[in-house]
Design an enzyme around this catalytic site. Structure first.
Site, PDB file in Angstrom:
ATOM      1  N   GLY A  12      -5.796  53.656  55.892  1.00  0.00           N
ATOM      2  CA  GLY A  12      -6.148  52.293  55.119  1.00  0.00           C
ATOM      3  C   GLY A  12      -7.390  51.855  54.601  1.00  0.00           C
ATOM      4  O   GLY A  12      -7.613  50.907  54.521  1.00  0.00           O
ATOM      5  N   ASN A  14      -9.238  52.640  52.104  1.00  0.00           N
ATOM      6  CA  ASN A  14      -9.207  52.142  50.810  1.00  0.00           C
ATOM      7  C   ASN A  14      -8.651  50.551  50.503  1.00  0.00           C
ATOM      8  O   ASN A  14      -9.125  49.775  49.957  1.00  0.00           O
ATOM      9  CB  ASN A  14      -8.718  53.064  49.937  1.00  0.00           C
ATOM     10  CG  ASN A  14      -9.540  54.258  49.503  1.00  0.00           C
ATOM     11  OD1 ASN A  14     -10.507  54.251  48.795  1.00  0.00           O
ATOM     12  ND2 ASN A  14      -9.136  55.397  50.159  1.00  0.00           N
ATOM     13  N   ARG A  66      16.849  61.605  49.115  1.00  0.00           N
ATOM     14  CA  ARG A  66      15.804  61.290  48.708  1.00  0.00           C
ATOM     15  C   ARG A  66      15.935  60.063  47.437  1.00  0.00           C
ATOM     16  O   ARG A  66      15.139  59.312  47.204  1.00  0.00           O
ATOM     17  CB  ARG A  66      14.964  62.263  47.827  1.00  0.00           C
ATOM     18  CG  ARG A  66      13.745  62.220  47.263  1.00  0.00           C
ATOM     19  CD  ARG A  66      12.603  62.359  48.397  1.00  0.00           C
ATOM     20  NE  ARG A  66      11.396  61.884  48.091  1.00  0.00           N
ATOM     21  CZ  ARG A  66      10.289  61.916  48.963  1.00  0.00           C
ATOM     22  NH1 ARG A  66      10.699  62.178  50.128  1.00  0.00           N
ATOM     23  NH2 ARG A  66       9.241  61.407  48.808  1.00  0.00           N
ATOM     24  N   VAL A  93       5.179  61.417  46.190  1.00  0.00           N
ATOM     25  CA  VAL A  93       5.111  61.583  44.933  1.00  0.00           C
ATOM     26  C   VAL A  93       6.000  60.599  44.218  1.00  0.00           C
ATOM     27  O   VAL A  93       7.384  60.664  44.632  1.00  0.00           O
ATOM     28  CB  VAL A  93       5.468  62.977  44.624  1.00  0.00           C
ATOM     29  CG1 VAL A  93       6.065  63.276  43.076  1.00  0.00           C
ATOM     30  CG2 VAL A  93       4.541  64.281  44.921  1.00  0.00           C
ATOM     31  N   HIS A 110      -8.344  59.527  43.829  1.00  0.00           N
ATOM     32  CA  HIS A 110      -8.571  60.884  44.132  1.00  0.00           C
ATOM     33  C   HIS A 110      -9.871  61.304  44.663  1.00  0.00           C
ATOM     34  O   HIS A 110     -10.702  60.920  43.783  1.00  0.00           O
ATOM     35  CB  HIS A 110      -7.982  61.856  42.814  1.00  0.00           C
ATOM     36  CG  HIS A 110      -7.827  63.295  43.340  1.00  0.00           C
ATOM     37  ND1 HIS A 110      -6.909  63.589  44.283  1.00  0.00           N
ATOM     38  CD2 HIS A 110      -8.816  64.202  43.165  1.00  0.00           C
ATOM     39  CE1 HIS A 110      -7.052  65.197  44.444  1.00  0.00           C
ATOM     40  NE2 HIS A 110      -8.095  65.159  43.640  1.00  0.00           N
ATOM     41  N   ASP A 147       0.519  59.119  35.844  1.00  0.00           N
ATOM     42  CA  ASP A 147       1.434  59.380  34.906  1.00  0.00           C
ATOM     43  C   ASP A 147       2.593  60.268  35.345  1.00  0.00           C
ATOM     44  O   ASP A 147       2.563  60.663  36.790  1.00  0.00           O
ATOM     45  CB  ASP A 147       0.984  59.946  33.577  1.00  0.00           C
ATOM     46  CG  ASP A 147       0.362  61.437  33.599  1.00  0.00           C
ATOM     47  OD1 ASP A 147      -0.381  61.740  32.881  1.00  0.00           O
ATOM     48  OD2 ASP A 147       0.352  61.691  34.824  1.00  0.00           O
ATOM     49  N   GLU A 148       3.361  61.040  34.858  1.00  0.00           N
ATOM     50  CA  GLU A 148       4.374  61.742  35.529  1.00  0.00           C
ATOM     51  C   GLU A 148       3.895  62.934  35.962  1.00  0.00           C
ATOM     52  O   GLU A 148       4.496  63.689  36.718  1.00  0.00           O
ATOM     53  CB  GLU A 148       5.789  62.203  34.533  1.00  0.00           C
ATOM     54  CG  GLU A 148       5.051  62.821  33.072  1.00  0.00           C
ATOM     55  CD  GLU A 148       4.373  61.940  32.290  1.00  0.00           C
ATOM     56  OE1 GLU A 148       3.686  62.411  31.662  1.00  0.00           O
ATOM     57  OE2 GLU A 148       4.742  60.603  32.225  1.00  0.00           O
ATOM     58  N   ASP A 151      -2.122  63.560  39.336  1.00  0.00           N
ATOM     59  CA  ASP A 151      -3.605  63.591  39.167  1.00  0.00           C
ATOM     60  C   ASP A 151      -4.017  63.834  37.518  1.00  0.00           C
ATOM     61  O   ASP A 151      -4.924  64.467  37.435  1.00  0.00           O
ATOM     62  CB  ASP A 151      -4.603  64.438  40.043  1.00  0.00           C
ATOM     63  CG  ASP A 151      -4.077  64.325  41.671  1.00  0.00           C
ATOM     64  OD1 ASP A 151      -4.359  65.343  42.287  1.00  0.00           O
ATOM     65  OD2 ASP A 151      -4.015  63.093  41.996  1.00  0.00           O
TER      66      ASP A 151
END
Ligand code: GRF
Length: 195
Positions: A12, A14, A66, A93, A110, A147-148, A151
């Site tokens: 943690g 960040n 999931r 993810v 990232h 997005d999907e 990165d």
């Protein structure tokens, strides 16, 4: 006031940079409405509690499959109706349904200069191991929209950091966090909160 929800998995640091930047007003017009961790033992949860921020753990271990975990994660997010979701060392993810529901309202930090050393399997120390193996003289960090892909979203900010001769993955990770990550993420949130 931008309502920010931060997703974490580990130490943690960040998250702490965001908390501190709101406190010293480097970030204006934003507040953290919830911290979500997928890991019960994440020290990030303690950092949130110490700052008096609502903190919940939604762990895959607590759900039969999931799909049930993804639904629980989406509910924990929706409860706070955030304007922005920040992935700060979050190792889960995100499922399509969350990305679609919060299109262009999810950002990630990232620890490299995307498009280098990113994509599936590139997280944590592995990123810095690969940078050292390649022998790059400069690396850094990137804040991008999620997005999907992995990165692959639109880049928001980047900052370069020198690689030193005697760097190990650990020393390089630390420098990238100190000199880039902990600056860029608050800067990106402040830009979005005050655009
Ligand atoms: C760091 O390596 C960061 O680059 C990545 O997650 C790791 C842990 O960050 N995004 P934190 O200390 O949990 O913020």
């Amino acid at each position: 006031m931008l309502k920010v929800l931060v997703c974490v998995s580990g130490g943690g640091t960040n998250l702490q940079a965001i908390i501190d930047s709101i406190g010293n007003r480097k970030i204006k017009n934003a507040k953290i409405v919830r911290v979500i961790s997928n890991n019960h033992n994440a020290f990030a949860l303690k950092r949130a509690e110490n700052a008096g921020i609502d903190a919940v753990c939604v762990s895959p271990k607590d759900y039969p499959d999931r799909e049930a975990f993804n639904d629980a994660l989406l509910s924990a997010i929706n409860e706070k109706e955030p304007d922005l979701i920040v992935l700060a060392g979050f190792l889960v993810v995100l499922p399509e349904k969350i990305i679609n529901e919060y299109k262009n309202r999810i950002i990630n930090i990232h620890p490299s200069l995307i498009p280098s050393f990113c994509g599936k399997g590139f997280y944590g120390l592995k990123v810095h191991e690969e940078a050292l193996k390649k022998g790059v003289k400069v690396t850094g960090a990137t804040v991008h929209y999620v997005d999907e892909g992995t990165d692959t979203g639109k880049i928001i900010l980047q900052k370069a950091v020198n690689v030193e001769e005697d760097d190990t993955p650990e020393t390089l990770q630390r420098r990238v966090m100190e000199q880039a990550e902990w600056e860029l993420l608050p800067q990106a949130i402040n830009m979005i909160a005050n655009k």
